[in-house]
Design a protein around this motif. Structure first.
Motif, mmCIF file in Angstrom:
data_model
loop_
_atom_site.group_PDB
_atom_site.id
_atom_site.type_symbol
_atom_site.label_atom_id
_atom_site.label_comp_id
_atom_site.label_asym_id
_atom_site.label_seq_id
_atom_site.Cartn_x
_atom_site.Cartn_y
_atom_site.Cartn_z
ATOM 1 N N LEU A 1 57.357 12.647 27.333
ATOM 2 C CA LEU A 1 56.953 11.780 26.225
ATOM 3 C C LEU A 1 55.616 12.229 25.638
ATOM 4 O O LEU A 1 55.452 12.320 24.412
ATOM 5 C CB LEU A 1 56.867 10.335 26.710
ATOM 6 N N ASP A 2 54.656 12.502 26.484
ATOM 7 C CA ASP A 2 53.344 12.934 26.008
ATOM 8 C C ASP A 2 53.445 14.231 25.214
ATOM 9 O O ASP A 2 52.783 14.397 24.176
ATOM 10 C CB ASP A 2 52.396 13.126 27.191
ATOM 11 N N ARG A 3 54.275 15.150 25.665
ATOM 12 C CA ARG A 3 54.410 16.432 24.974
ATOM 13 C C ARG A 3 55.208 16.293 23.692
ATOM 14 O O ARG A 3 54.928 17.001 22.705
ATOM 15 C CB ARG A 3 55.047 17.452 25.923
ATOM 16 N N TYR A 4 56.158 15.406 23.676
ATOM 17 C CA TYR A 4 56.921 15.149 22.449
ATOM 18 C C TYR A 4 56.046 14.465 21.408
ATOM 19 O O TYR A 4 56.035 14.849 20.235
ATOM 20 C CB TYR A 4 58.129 14.289 22.806
ATOM 21 N N LYS A 5 55.264 13.495 21.827
ATOM 22 C CA LYS A 5 54.409 12.749 20.901
ATOM 23 C C LYS A 5 53.262 13.605 20.376
ATOM 24 O O LYS A 5 52.868 13.492 19.204
ATOM 25 C CB LYS A 5 53.859 11.508 21.606
ATOM 26 N N GLU B 1 53.469 25.562 23.562
ATOM 27 C CA GLU B 1 54.382 26.423 24.329
ATOM 28 C C GLU B 1 55.838 26.213 23.911
ATOM 29 O O GLU B 1 56.651 27.145 23.973
ATOM 30 C CB GLU B 1 54.244 26.140 25.830
ATOM 31 N N HIS B 2 56.178 24.990 23.482
ATOM 32 C CA HIS B 2 57.540 24.682 23.055
ATOM 33 C C HIS B 2 57.479 23.788 21.827
ATOM 34 O O HIS B 2 56.429 23.230 21.484
ATOM 35 C CB HIS B 2 58.318 23.987 24.171
ATOM 36 N N SER B 3 58.620 23.621 21.201
ATOM 37 C CA SER B 3 58.709 22.782 20.004
ATOM 38 C C SER B 3 58.842 21.314 20.401
ATOM 39 O O SER B 3 59.187 20.979 21.547
ATOM 40 C CB SER B 3 59.916 23.183 19.165
ATOM 41 N N ALA B 4 58.607 20.447 19.432
ATOM 42 C CA ALA B 4 58.787 19.014 19.671
ATOM 43 C C ALA B 4 60.231 18.710 20.031
ATOM 44 O O ALA B 4 60.505 17.829 20.865
ATOM 45 C CB ALA B 4 58.360 18.227 18.431
ATOM 46 N N GLU B 5 61.169 19.426 19.427
ATOM 47 C CA GLU B 5 62.590 19.204 19.727
ATOM 48 C C GLU B 5 62.899 19.528 21.182
ATOM 49 O O GLU B 5 63.710 18.857 21.825
ATOM 50 C CB GLU B 5 63.461 20.058 18.788
ATOM 51 N N GLN C 1 64.224 17.214 26.620
ATOM 52 C CA GLN C 1 63.937 16.942 28.029
ATOM 53 C C GLN C 1 63.824 15.444 28.281
ATOM 54 O O GLN C 1 64.319 14.931 29.289
ATOM 55 C CB GLN C 1 62.645 17.654 28.443
ATOM 56 N N GLY C 2 63.185 14.742 27.378
ATOM 57 C CA GLY C 2 63.073 13.296 27.516
ATOM 58 C C GLY C 2 64.409 12.588 27.388
ATOM 59 O O GLY C 2 64.628 11.521 27.974
ATOM 60 N N GLU C 3 65.314 13.190 26.639
ATOM 61 C CA GLU C 3 66.627 12.573 26.430
ATOM 62 C C GLU C 3 67.440 12.485 27.711
ATOM 63 O O GLU C 3 68.367 11.660 27.800
ATOM 64 C CB GLU C 3 67.404 13.358 25.377
ATOM 65 N N LEU C 4 67.143 13.307 28.682
ATOM 66 C CA LEU C 4 67.862 13.205 29.957
ATOM 67 C C LEU C 4 67.667 11.820 30.561
ATOM 68 O O LEU C 4 68.599 11.229 31.126
ATOM 69 C CB LEU C 4 67.369 14.288 30.920
#
Length: 327
Positions: free
Chosen positions: A109-113, A120-124, A129-132
């Motif tokens: 969540l923190d990395r998505y927000k 290192e990675h995209s928001a998607e 990962q959070g969707e799991l």
């Protein structure tokens, strides 16, 4: 009587950890002195009792400090749990699910927000990962109706503030995501009167503020306790609390008073309201014992009478129907 006679809760309105603590305190019907803080200017009084500097922090009247949100929830609900949030049969499962939320899901969540801080990675990617975790919650809701059973409980209150934060990162995406049960549960949660009351806005607490309460009404306290006991086993009991702010407030039991719209849901939600009577500069959260009574005739946290009904908006900003009790 100073606010040291009451538990002191240092809180930040939008923090999901602080939200879950306020939810449990409200559900337990516990009166606390609420000190709203700014994260960029944490008060010295809070840092003195909890150097780690995170909210929520609960300081009990005997000086004990509880500075973990889940511990605050359990402390409050152990004292009084009228809705059986600490259900023994589902507690182990709830604890496991909350642990996954607080470690794995919060990490993504923190990395998505704040994806710009983690290039290192995209928001998607972070969202996937959070969707799991979202997928697991969706399956639980479709199977049982709530995260750990058929009734709203500890896991629901502890996790939904984080789901709300995840959904708000990209509301348009979440509105079309393949999680209809989770979307409905979140909408029900944010529209609930319990959530509305614990999200009331208060001025930032200052150490120079007069932080005192008028003497509580012993008869009123006994009245509330007896009424809570008498309703403990009734179906769909409503949340109850008075969480007082950092200035003067007088808690008084209130006889049955009609509020606009009470009868439209088929029951009188105003019975046995325990209302905080505020003076013009006071801060107080006004919650009821059976559902939550409307504030149409109660003072608001600023002391002004509420001139009419609130406009309720959903997580996507659109107007929604009036709030309702959690079941």
């Amino acid at each position: 009587m100073t606010d040291s006679s009451y538990p002191i809760l240092y809180s930040f309105r939008r923090c999901p950890y602080a939200m879950r603590a306020r939810l449990a305190i409200a559900a337990a019907g516990i009166c606390v002195a609420l000190r709203e803080i700014e994260l960029r200017a944490k008060p010295a009084a809070m840092l003195a009792v909890s150097p780690k500097g995170t909210v929520p922090v609960l300081v009990l009247a005997n000086g004990q400090v509880i500075d973990e949100s889940l511990d605050i929830m359990v402390w409050a609900l152990t004292r009084h749990d009228p809705q059986d949030w600490l259900n023994v049969s589902s507690r182990a499962d709830a604890d496991r699910l909350i642990a996954v939320n607080d470690s794995q899901f919060k990490y993504w969540l923190d990395r998505y927000k704040y994806a710009d801080r983690y290039p290192e990675h995209s928001a998607e990617h972070y969202r996937e990962q959070g969707e799991l975790f979202l997928a697991d919650l969706e399956q639980r809701l479709q199977r049982n109706g709530c995260f750990c059973g058929r009734r709203f409980g500890l896991a629901d209150a502890a996790i939904l503030p984080f789901v709300r934060q995840f959904a708000a990162v990209d509301a348009a995406w979440f509105a079309l995501a393949p999680y209809p049960a989770l979307r409905a549960a979140l909408q029900h949660f944010v529209e609930s009167e319990l959530f509305g009351k614990i999200m009331a806005q208060y001025p930032v607490w200052q150490a120079t503020d007069p932080a005192s309460f008028s003497a509580p009404n012993p008869a009123g306290a006994a009245y509330v306790e007896n009424l809570q006991k008498s309703r403990r086993h009734q179906p769909e009991p409503g949340p109850s609390a008075i969480a007082a702010g950092n200035k003067t407030a007088v808690a008084t039991p209130n006889r049955a008073v009609g509020y606009p719209g009470d009868d439209r849901r088929g029951h009188r939600r105003h019975l046995g309201v325990f209302r905080a009577v505020c003076h013009p500069a006071d801060s107080a959260i006004d919650l009821g014992l059976q559902g939550l009574a409307r504030l149409a005739h109660c003072p608001t946290p600023t002391g002004r009478a509420n001139p009419g009904r609130r406009v309720h908006r959903g997580i996507d900003g659109t107007r929604r129907k009036p709030s309702r009790p959690l079941t």
